[in-house]
Structure formats: structure tokens, C-alpha cells
Enzyme design. Structure first.
Site, mmCIF file in Angstrom:
data_model
loop_
_atom_site.group_PDB
_atom_site.id
_atom_site.type_symbol
_atom_site.label_atom_id
_atom_site.label_comp_id
_atom_site.label_asym_id
_atom_site.label_seq_id
_atom_site.Cartn_x
_atom_site.Cartn_y
_atom_site.Cartn_z
ATOM 1 N N THR A 51 0.842 -1.197 0.000
ATOM 2 C CA THR A 51 0.000 0.000 0.000
ATOM 3 C C THR A 51 0.881 1.252 0.000
ATOM 4 O O THR A 51 2.052 1.213 0.392
ATOM 5 C CB THR A 51 -0.937 0.025 1.216
ATOM 6 O OG1 THR A 51 -0.165 0.137 2.424
ATOM 7 C CG2 THR A 51 -1.784 -1.243 1.268
ATOM 8 N N GLY A 52 0.299 2.349 -0.471
ATOM 9 C CA GLY A 52 1.071 3.589 -0.542
ATOM 10 C C GLY A 52 2.328 3.406 -1.363
ATOM 11 O O GLY A 52 3.397 3.898 -0.996
ATOM 12 N N SER A 53 2.188 2.730 -2.500
ATOM 13 C CA SER A 53 3.376 2.281 -3.233
ATOM 14 C C SER A 53 3.589 2.981 -4.567
ATOM 15 O O SER A 53 4.297 2.465 -5.433
ATOM 16 C CB SER A 53 3.300 0.768 -3.459
ATOM 17 O OG SER A 53 2.036 0.379 -3.954
ATOM 18 N N THR A 54 3.004 4.160 -4.741
ATOM 19 C CA THR A 54 3.229 4.889 -5.988
ATOM 20 C C THR A 54 4.495 5.741 -5.937
ATOM 21 O O THR A 54 4.847 6.390 -6.918
ATOM 22 C CB THR A 54 2.018 5.780 -6.333
ATOM 23 O OG1 THR A 54 1.774 6.684 -5.250
ATOM 24 C CG2 THR A 54 0.784 4.935 -6.584
ATOM 25 N N GLY A 112 8.285 6.729 -3.189
ATOM 26 C CA GLY A 112 8.996 6.632 -1.922
ATOM 27 C C GLY A 112 9.349 5.222 -1.504
ATOM 28 O O GLY A 112 9.684 4.354 -2.329
ATOM 29 N N ILE A 113 9.279 4.961 -0.199
ATOM 30 C CA ILE A 113 9.636 3.659 0.353
ATOM 31 C C ILE A 113 8.729 2.574 -0.206
ATOM 32 O O ILE A 113 9.183 1.459 -0.505
ATOM 33 C CB ILE A 113 9.568 3.709 1.895
ATOM 34 C CG1 ILE A 113 10.696 4.590 2.449
ATOM 35 C CG2 ILE A 113 9.646 2.304 2.491
ATOM 36 C CD1 ILE A 113 10.608 4.850 3.943
ATOM 37 N N GLY A 114 7.443 2.868 -0.369
ATOM 38 C CA GLY A 114 6.520 1.861 -0.880
ATOM 39 C C GLY A 114 6.892 1.379 -2.261
ATOM 40 O O GLY A 114 6.880 0.166 -2.541
ATOM 41 N N SER A 134 8.224 3.623 12.091
ATOM 42 C CA SER A 134 9.204 4.703 12.033
ATOM 43 C C SER A 134 9.977 4.737 13.342
ATOM 44 O O SER A 134 9.458 4.313 14.390
ATOM 45 C CB SER A 134 8.500 6.051 11.828
ATOM 46 O OG SER A 134 9.382 7.139 12.032
ATOM 47 N N TYR A 156 1.881 11.958 14.699
ATOM 48 C CA TYR A 156 2.520 10.971 13.821
ATOM 49 C C TYR A 156 3.212 9.895 14.652
ATOM 50 O O TYR A 156 3.015 8.697 14.427
ATOM 51 C CB TYR A 156 3.522 11.676 12.910
ATOM 52 C CG TYR A 156 4.387 10.746 12.097
ATOM 53 C CD1 TYR A 156 3.872 10.098 10.977
ATOM 54 C CD2 TYR A 156 5.721 10.525 12.429
ATOM 55 C CE1 TYR A 156 4.661 9.244 10.224
ATOM 56 C CE2 TYR A 156 6.525 9.684 11.673
ATOM 57 C CZ TYR A 156 5.987 9.038 10.577
ATOM 58 O OH TYR A 156 6.775 8.193 9.821
#
Length: 260
Positions: free
Chosen positions: A13-16, A18-20, A137, A150
Site C-alpha cells: 500500500t502507498g506504493s506509488t 517513496g519507500i513503498g 518509524s 505521527y
């Protein structure tokens, strides 16, 4: 060590970006069939073009919402590897964090992983093999004063991951958290550029200032690259990591002041 994930299905998820995206790329290179999940078709298509894998596909869904999780689950009812990477962050004075912002961080950073893990873990347990990861994190342990909301949401992932690992004990399904430190992602680069403009320094100089002022315990002396974080994630997703579960695994550049 040769990591071979051929025949395994993975969702990140959130893989478009950065780290993803780095994790998705690493899993694909290891042979997994990877699903990219993002909120817009354009971003998903762009990520797939960067991935350059014939066995990768995308689903457009905002998994920070109940409805978005349902869309992803309907499109991909089963997976062998689930990387709950989706997350949001941003500096805000504690006294200015209202209930709505607390709720937004809770829904995106925590409940997205709860909903997807609750679904996919059942199938993993029935098949006797699976890998679930929560990208947390170092801020879960070193709660930053400028991002208490956060840090608190990431700390919640530690408890969630450990609890789920206990639920799935002995099933062949492992559950772990990955704790990156300061990482040079698109969002991180933008944040440093904004701060650099405010301080009248270059972005590179701002990274050094940020570490000195906000993460003085960092031993790496620089921001990590997303690929360096992804390397640990890919290993934890592998058959070789079969004895690693219920763990909080740090790739934080030594930021956290503990030897445990």
C-alpha cells in the site's frame, strides 16, 4: 543469499512512490507478483512504468478509508505478502492538532493496516504461509515534539504488529514492523526543500541541519535512500526470514538510542 519469491503474491500500500515503490520494486525483482495500490490512476500507472515488471499490476483505491480497503480487497481477494506502508506525516504544533487531524492520522496510519491485515491474514493462516509487515518509524520510539500525532500513530503499529504476531503464532505467518529513520523520499525531499528555503540554505545543507537539530543521535550521518529501507523489507518477506516474527526491525541509521 538468494531471495526467490517466485509464485508469491504481494500487495504494497502507498506504493506509488517513496519507500513503498522501492519495496514493491524489490519484491518484483525477487520474483513476486506485485500489486501497486494508490489513490489515482495516473500515479499508479506512473509507478508501474517505473517498476517495469510484466507480473505487476495496480489497483486504484484510497486504503486510508473503509471504502478504499473494500475496493482493494475486492480486486485482490488473496495475497501471500502484505506490506502496510501507507502513511501520512507532517509537522504541527501539539496544541494545534485538533480532533479531526488526530482522527485522520489514526485512520490512515493505523486503521488501513488493521482492516487489510484482518482480511488477508485469514487466508495466509489457512494456507500455512504468509508475511505481514507494518512500515512504522523510529518516531514510534523517539516521539518527535513537532509530530506527536505521527509518532503516536506509529507507536500504535508496534502494539498492533506484536499482538497480531501472537494471534498468528505457529501458523507459518510472520508479522513484523520495519522502522525507517530519516529517508530521502519524495516527501522528505520536499520537506527539506521547504525548510531550506525558510533558512536560506541549500537542501543538502538542510538535511545536515535537520539531523543535527532534530535527530542528533543518528549514526549514519545522512538520510537513508528508500532502497536501503526496502532491502530489509524484502528480506523479511522472504522464506529465509521464517524465524523472525513479532519483531520491530530498525533501519534507522542508529537514530534510536538503545542497543535492544
Amino acid at each position: 543469499m538468494q531471495i526467490d519469491l517466485s509464485g508469491k503474491r504481494a500487495i504494497v500500500t502507498g506504493s506509488t512512490g517513496g519507500i513503498g515503490l522501492a519495496i514493491a520494486t524489490g519484491l518484483a525483482k525477487a520474483g513476486a507478483s506485485v500489486t501497486i495500490a494508490g489513490r489515482s490512476q495516473a500515479r499508479v500507472d506512473e509507478a508501474l512504468a517505473k517498476l517495469r515488471s510484466d507480473d505487476a499490476s495496480g489497483v486504484v483505491a484510497d486504503v486510508g478509508t473503509t471504502e478504499g480497503c473494500a475496493v482493494l480487497i475486492a480486486a485482490r481477494p488473496e495475497t501471500d505478502i502484505l506490506v502496510n506502508n501507507l502513511g501520512i506525516y507532517g509537522a504541527c504544533e501539539f496544541f494545534d492538532i485538533d480532533d479531526a487531524l488526530w482522527e485522520q492520522f489514526w485512520q490512515v496510519n493505523v486503521m488501513s493496516g488493521v482492516r487489510l491485515s484482518r482480511h488477508y491474514a485469514r487466508g495466509m493462516r489457512e494456507r500455512g504461509w504468509g508475511r505481514i509487515q507494518f512500515i512504522s518509524s523510529e518516531s514510534a520510539l523517539n516521539i518527535p515534539t513537532e509530530m506527536v500525532h505521527y509518532g503516536a500513530s506509529k507507536a500504535a503499529l508496534q502494539g498492533l504488529s506484536r499482538g497480531l504476531a501472537k494471534v498468528l503464532a505457529g501458523s507459518g505467518v510472520t508479522v513484523n514492523t520495519i522502522l525507517p529513520g530519516p529517508t530521502r523520499t519524495e516527501g522528505g525531499v520536499r520537506m527539506m526543500a521547504d525548510l531550506a528555503a525558510e533558512r536560506g540554505v541549500t537542501p543538502a545543507a538542510m538535511e545536515a541541519l535537520f539531523l543535527a537539530e532534530n535527530r542528533p543521535s543518528n549514526l549514519l550521518g545522512r538520510f537513508a535512500d528508500a532502497q536501503e529501507v526496502a532491502n530489509l523489507s524484502v528480506y523479511v518477506a522472504s522464506p529465509q526470514a521464517s524465524a523472525t516474527t513479532g519483531a520491530a526491525l530498525r533501519v534507522d541509521g542508529g537514530t534510536v538510542e538503545t542497543i535492544a
